[in-house]
Write an enzyme that holds these catalytic residues in place. Structure first.
Site, PDB file in Angstrom:
ATOM      1  N   TYR A 122       0.837  -1.204   0.000  1.00 14.77           N
ATOM      2  CA  TYR A 122       0.000   0.000   0.000  1.00 14.77           C
ATOM      3  C   TYR A 122       0.869   1.251   0.000  1.00 14.77           C
ATOM      4  CZ  TYR A 122      -3.724   3.236   1.453  1.00 14.77           C
ATOM      5  OH  TYR A 122      -4.617   4.285   1.538  1.00 14.77           O
ATOM      6  N   ALA A 123       1.918   1.247   0.823  1.00  8.52           N
ATOM      7  CA  ALA A 123       2.844   2.373   0.844  1.00  8.52           C
ATOM      8  C   ALA A 123       3.487   2.567  -0.530  1.00  8.52           C
ATOM      9  CB  ALA A 123       3.913   2.152   1.907  1.00  8.52           C
ATOM     10  N   ALA A 124       3.860   1.457  -1.174  1.00  6.27           N
ATOM     11  CA  ALA A 124       4.462   1.532  -2.506  1.00  6.27           C
ATOM     12  C   ALA A 124       3.478   2.106  -3.514  1.00  6.27           C
ATOM     13  CB  ALA A 124       4.920   0.146  -2.950  1.00  6.27           C
ATOM     14  N   LYS A 141       0.851   4.064  -2.952  1.00  8.12           N
ATOM     15  CA  LYS A 141       0.539   5.472  -2.698  1.00  8.12           C
ATOM     16  C   LYS A 141       1.730   6.383  -2.987  1.00  8.12           C
ATOM     17  CE  LYS A 141      -3.795   5.239  -1.616  1.00  8.12           C
ATOM     18  NZ  LYS A 141      -4.809   5.835  -2.520  1.00  8.12           N
TER      19      LYS A 141
END
Length: 251
Positions: free
Chosen positions: A158-160, A162
């Protein structure tokens, strides 16, 4: 203020949460709407509330990760509602109940999260960029997250995704700047949406204690930032990532 009077705003993922709050904020600012989501019941509620504010609303039930569906949806929007002045790419989702530390994660989950949280943004943007270039105007507001900035454990995909949205925002902003099209991102922190129901009170308390302001955002807090980025008040901003997280991440 009626900063979006007579403009058409498209909001993806508008059935609930930040998407609904943003669509309603745009309507309160005078915009007409085209709203998309897979959840037709929630979409109908958003539409009813927006129409009560005087907005014209086109609702389209659509999976924004399906290219053929997205292409057809935007063809309908242009045919029935006209030029898209504002696109808000709100569709996105973490792995939720399938979340894990990276060493335990699977490529199936990575691809799901990337499709929902990054590819959907590219797909919808691709449908409006040609017309905005030709018209020499337009606003694109992408919903990223402070998750990529903070580097939270357990949501690496998810961090990647976003951070991918942030990178896409910056690149597209440079590409479209000569055509006076603004592209910006809003990066919410923890916001009171349905996803919080799946998180333990203990973990929520831990997160809350890390927020300088000491409380979670309401969807309307994120919508306020989105409305600014969608209005002419932000005409001299492009390629920016506006963090709305109670001070957890300070730029």
């Amino acid at each position: 203020m009626r900063r979006m009077e007579g403009k058409l705003a498209v909001v993806t993922g508008a059935a609930n949460g930040i998407g609904r709050a943003s669509a309603l904020r745009f309507a309160s600012e005078g915009a007409n709407l085209a709203i998309l989501d897979r959840e037709d019941e929630g979409l109908a509620v958003t539409a009813e509330k927006a129409r009560a504010m005087g907005a014209e609303v086109l609702t389209i039930t659509a999976d924004c990760t399906d290219e053929d569906v997205v292409v057809a949806a935007f063809k309908r929007i242009y045919a029935e509602a006209g030029f898209v002045d504002v696109l808000m790419n709100n569709v996105g989702q973490s792995a939720r109940e399938r979340a894990s530390e990276f060493y335990q994660s699977s490529s199936e989950v990575w691809r799901f999260v990337l499709d929902v949280s990054l590819v959907s943004t590219l797909l919808s943007s691709r449908q409006v960029v040609p017309a905005m270039r030709e018209a020499g105007k337009g606003k694109i507001v992408n919903v990223a997250s402070n998750a990529g900035l903070a580097g939270e454990v357990g949501i690496s995909e998810y961090a990647a995704a976003k951070m991918g949205v942030i990178g896409f925002t910056r690149s597209l902003a440079r590409e479209l700047a000569p055509f006076k099209v603004n592209v910006n991102a809003v990066c919410p922190g923890v916001t009171k949406t349905r996803v919080l129901e799946q998180i333990s009170d203990e973990f929520l308390d831990k997160i809350r204690s890390s927020i300088p302001l000491g409380f979670f955002a309401e969807p309307e807090d994120i919508a306020a930032a989105a409305a600014f980025l969608a209005s002419d008040d932000s005409r001299y901003m492009t390629g920016q990532s506006v963090v709305v997280d109670g001070g957890r991440w300070m730029v």
